[in-house]
Write a protein that holds these residues in place. Sequence first.
Motif, PDB file in Angstrom:
ATOM      1  N   TYR A  10       3.548  -0.034  20.616  1.00 28.56           N
ATOM      2  CA  TYR A  10       4.031  -0.982  19.612  1.00 28.56           C
ATOM      3  C   TYR A  10       2.894  -1.949  19.325  1.00 28.56           C
ATOM      4  O   TYR A  10       2.252  -2.447  20.257  1.00 28.56           O
ATOM      5  N   PRO A  11       2.622  -2.243  18.055  1.00 22.90           N
ATOM      6  CA  PRO A  11       1.507  -3.147  17.735  1.00 22.90           C
ATOM      7  C   PRO A  11       1.815  -4.596  18.114  1.00 22.90           C
ATOM      8  O   PRO A  11       2.551  -5.282  17.416  1.00 22.90           O
ATOM      9  N   HIS A  12       1.271  -5.016  19.233  1.00 21.67           N
ATOM     10  CA  HIS A  12       1.450  -6.400  19.691  1.00 21.67           C
ATOM     11  C   HIS A  12       0.391  -6.686  20.751  1.00 21.67           C
ATOM     12  O   HIS A  12       0.008  -5.810  21.518  1.00 21.67           O
ATOM     13  N   GLU A  13      -0.077  -7.916  20.793  1.00 21.89           N
ATOM     14  CA  GLU A  13      -1.168  -8.275  21.710  1.00 21.89           C
ATOM     15  C   GLU A  13      -0.780  -8.103  23.175  1.00 21.89           C
ATOM     16  O   GLU A  13      -1.650  -7.914  24.030  1.00 21.89           O
ATOM     17  N   ARG A  14       0.515  -8.126  23.488  1.00 25.89           N
ATOM     18  CA  ARG A  14       0.949  -7.967  24.881  1.00 25.89           C
ATOM     19  C   ARG A  14       1.248  -6.511  25.252  1.00 25.89           C
ATOM     20  O   ARG A  14       1.592  -6.223  26.396  1.00 25.89           O
ATOM     21  N   VAL A  15       1.123  -5.627  24.295  1.00 25.20           N
ATOM     22  CA  VAL A  15       1.421  -4.213  24.526  1.00 25.20           C
ATOM     23  C   VAL A  15       0.125  -3.449  24.751  1.00 25.20           C
ATOM     24  O   VAL A  15      -0.870  -3.654  24.047  1.00 25.20           O
ATOM     25  N   ALA A  16       0.153  -2.551  25.731  1.00 19.52           N
ATOM     26  CA  ALA A  16      -1.076  -1.877  26.161  1.00 19.52           C
ATOM     27  C   ALA A  16      -1.648  -0.928  25.116  1.00 19.52           C
ATOM     28  O   ALA A  16      -2.858  -0.712  25.064  1.00 19.52           O
ATOM     29  N   HIS A  17      -0.811  -0.333  24.277  1.00 21.42           N
ATOM     30  CA  HIS A  17      -1.310   0.701  23.368  1.00 21.42           C
ATOM     31  C   HIS A  17      -0.506   0.695  22.078  1.00 21.42           C
ATOM     32  O   HIS A  17       0.696   0.454  22.087  1.00 21.42           O
ATOM     33  N   ALA A  18      -1.179   0.986  20.971  1.00 19.97           N
ATOM     34  CA  ALA A  18      -0.487   1.138  19.688  1.00 19.97           C
ATOM     35  C   ALA A  18      -1.267   2.093  18.802  1.00 19.97           C
ATOM     36  O   ALA A  18      -2.490   2.016  18.720  1.00 19.97           O
ATOM     37  N   SER A  40      16.462  -4.169  18.679  1.00 22.05           N
ATOM     38  CA  SER A  40      15.740  -4.353  19.940  1.00 22.05           C
ATOM     39  C   SER A  40      14.738  -3.212  20.089  1.00 22.05           C
ATOM     40  O   SER A  40      15.026  -2.068  19.722  1.00 22.05           O
ATOM     41  N   VAL A  41      13.569  -3.537  20.625  1.00 19.87           N
ATOM     42  CA  VAL A  41      12.532  -2.531  20.875  1.00 19.87           C
ATOM     43  C   VAL A  41      12.204  -2.550  22.367  1.00 19.87           C
ATOM     44  O   VAL A  41      11.910  -3.612  22.930  1.00 19.87           O
ATOM     45  N   PHE A  42      12.250  -1.384  22.997  1.00 20.89           N
ATOM     46  CA  PHE A  42      11.971  -1.244  24.423  1.00 20.89           C
ATOM     47  C   PHE A  42      10.669  -0.446  24.573  1.00 20.89           C
ATOM     48  O   PHE A  42      10.618   0.729  24.209  1.00 20.89           O
ATOM     49  N   VAL A  43       9.632  -1.111  25.079  1.00 22.11           N
ATOM     50  CA  VAL A  43       8.314  -0.487  25.195  1.00 22.11           C
ATOM     51  C   VAL A  43       8.037  -0.192  26.664  1.00 22.11           C
ATOM     52  O   VAL A  43       7.879  -1.119  27.475  1.00 22.11           O
ATOM     53  N   TYR A  44       8.001   1.074  27.032  1.00 22.35           N
ATOM     54  CA  TYR A  44       7.815   1.440  28.434  1.00 22.35           C
ATOM     55  C   TYR A  44       6.340   1.703  28.742  1.00 22.35           C
ATOM     56  O   TYR A  44       5.490   1.760  27.853  1.00 22.35           O
ATOM     57  N   GLY A  45       6.042   1.811  30.045  1.00 23.85           N
ATOM     58  CA  GLY A  45       4.673   2.071  30.482  1.00 23.85           C
ATOM     59  C   GLY A  45       3.760   0.865  30.368  1.00 23.85           C
ATOM     60  O   GLY A  45       2.542   1.008  30.209  1.00 23.85           O
ATOM     61  N   GLN A  46       4.325  -0.344  30.489  1.00 22.56           N
ATOM     62  CA  GLN A  46       3.543  -1.558  30.276  1.00 22.56           C
ATOM     63  C   GLN A  46       3.053  -2.170  31.599  1.00 22.56           C
ATOM     64  O   GLN A  46       3.404  -1.714  32.680  1.00 22.56           O
ATOM     65  N   GLN A  47       2.243  -3.205  31.485  1.00 15.17           N
ATOM     66  CA  GLN A  47       1.652  -3.851  32.655  1.00 15.17           C
ATOM     67  C   GLN A  47       2.525  -4.974  33.199  1.00 15.17           C
ATOM     68  O   GLN A  47       2.213  -5.562  34.231  1.00 15.17           O
ATOM     69  N   GLU A  48       3.614  -5.281  32.504  1.00 11.27           N
ATOM     70  CA  GLU A  48       4.496  -6.364  32.928  1.00 11.27           C
ATOM     71  C   GLU A  48       5.917  -6.099  32.457  1.00 11.27           C
ATOM     72  O   GLU A  48       6.148  -5.310  31.533  1.00 11.27           O
ATOM     73  N   ASP A  49       6.855  -6.732  33.117  1.00  9.11           N
ATOM     74  CA  ASP A  49       8.232  -6.797  32.629  1.00  9.11           C
ATOM     75  C   ASP A  49       8.388  -8.102  31.865  1.00  9.11           C
ATOM     76  O   ASP A  49       8.049  -9.178  32.384  1.00  9.11           O
ATOM     77  N   ALA A  50       8.881  -8.017  30.654  1.00 11.57           N
ATOM     78  CA  ALA A  50       9.039  -9.232  29.855  1.00 11.57           C
ATOM     79  C   ALA A  50      10.026  -8.979  28.723  1.00 11.57           C
ATOM     80  O   ALA A  50      10.200  -7.841  28.282  1.00 11.57           O
ATOM     81  N   VAL A  51      10.649 -10.054  28.281  1.00 10.16           N
ATOM     82  CA  VAL A  51      11.539  -9.998  27.119  1.00 10.16           C
ATOM     83  C   VAL A  51      11.215 -11.201  26.245  1.00 10.16           C
ATOM     84  O   VAL A  51      11.177 -12.332  26.724  1.00 10.16           O
ATOM     85  N   PHE A  52      10.970 -10.959  24.961  1.00  9.93           N
ATOM     86  CA  PHE A  52      10.691 -12.053  24.043  1.00  9.93           C
ATOM     87  C   PHE A  52      11.098 -11.633  22.634  1.00  9.93           C
ATOM     88  O   PHE A  52      11.342 -10.453  22.358  1.00  9.93           O
ATOM     89  N   ALA A  53      11.200 -12.608  21.756  1.00 15.01           N
ATOM     90  CA  ALA A  53      11.614 -12.353  20.375  1.00 15.01           C
ATOM     91  C   ALA A  53      10.459 -12.640  19.427  1.00 15.01           C
ATOM     92  O   ALA A  53       9.682 -13.586  19.639  1.00 15.01           O
ATOM     93  N   GLU A  54      10.355 -11.796  18.394  1.00 20.15           N
ATOM     94  CA  GLU A  54       9.318 -11.986  17.384  1.00 20.15           C
ATOM     95  C   GLU A  54       9.755 -11.288  16.104  1.00 20.15           C
ATOM     96  O   GLU A  54      10.265 -10.158  16.134  1.00 20.15           O
ATOM     97  N   ASP A  55       9.562 -11.940  14.966  1.00 23.57           N
ATOM     98  CA  ASP A  55       9.949 -11.391  13.655  1.00 23.57           C
ATOM     99  C   ASP A  55      11.440 -11.024  13.609  1.00 23.57           C
ATOM    100  O   ASP A  55      11.833 -10.077  12.910  1.00 23.57           O
TER     101      ASP A  55
END
Length: 383
Positions: A10-18, A40-55
């Motif tokens: 997913y294109p986001h600075e906190r996401v490892a790949h897009a 809601s978007v669930f992005v797996y395979g990340q470096q952290e567990d987090a939940v936040f809102a954007e757009d």
Amino acid sequence: MHIAFLTPEYPHERVAHAAGIGTSIKNLVVALAQKKITVSVFVYGQQEDAVFAEDGITIHLIKNRKYKFMGWYWHRKHLQNYLNTQILTEKIDAFEAPDWTGITAFMRLKAPLVIRFHGSDTYFCHLEKRHQKAKNFWFEKLAVQKAKAFIAPTTYAGAVSKRLFGINNKVIQTIHYGLALDQFQNKNPEVFEHGLILYIGTIIRKKGVFELPEILKKVRIQHPEAQLVLIGGDSADIQTGSPSTWQLLEQQFDVADLKKVTYLNKIPYQHVQEYIKKAQLCVFPSFAETLGMVTIESMALQKPVVNTTIGWAQELITDGESGFLVHPQDHSVYANRIIALLKDTNLCLTMGKNARKRVEDVFDIEKIAQQNIVFYESITGKS
């Protein structure tokens, strides 16, 4: 409705790949949120567990976990448990997942599952005529069997996937990827660098990059000033085992031609748009796509495109009107289409204008979002 998307990117600075899948998902979910759909978007395979809102979208980052035994199974079960908790607490009406790797293979979700055929390993192995690991097919086949419904970005990708997975009793709905057209504006299409040919995409065999040296050689016989710029991450080459496809590709160019080739690797996306605007034309000689986001992005910026003739591309471009379609291995014809554009500025501008019109008619995210809403209403019974 509350629609959720499971994705590895997913294109986001906190996401490892897009990449293309992530971009297509973000374009869609932002448009859905603007139409008052809860997303809601669930992005797996990340470096952290987090939940936040954007757009207006809730984004869940799910940290990658290591397992000593059967990680492929326990990873999916961990995701299943997390997703089911969210389905119940957040009242999610449907879940969408990609076909790649069959991520939902062993999951039992408490909401209807929709699989979108962004491009499975099975699909790409078929197009590239290469061997697929039995395990990979098994995962993807199991995932497909658990889905209630399917979407494909092109009719071609849907038909091929339907045949490969033996889907006999369900319809695969074609809904193209879309673009937020206000983000793709080229106010001066007549201003470009003459002779600049642009390729955007991963440097990988399946995207036809090994056809470019012979094509460029033929182009430069008539246009010695022509230059080729490549933008995209390097990758390993499956056929040779080389860790760098670019190093292999570099060796294929004639010495004189190589002086006219620039490889920029990955660059920030805003700079990619600048290069598209700067280019006289774009080339995408791919052997394997489901749609090809960078093709329609280039068209939206009023660039003439020389694409492939293979299935999916015929749904993007009207040959000779909004771009050219040529088989990547037909080097002489491919080069001749490029030469025709290099010789004729008016042809470039006319084809670029037609390309923009084609995107407005077929790939406008406002229209695409509404098509998705109608589809999900049919799945959930909600509006």
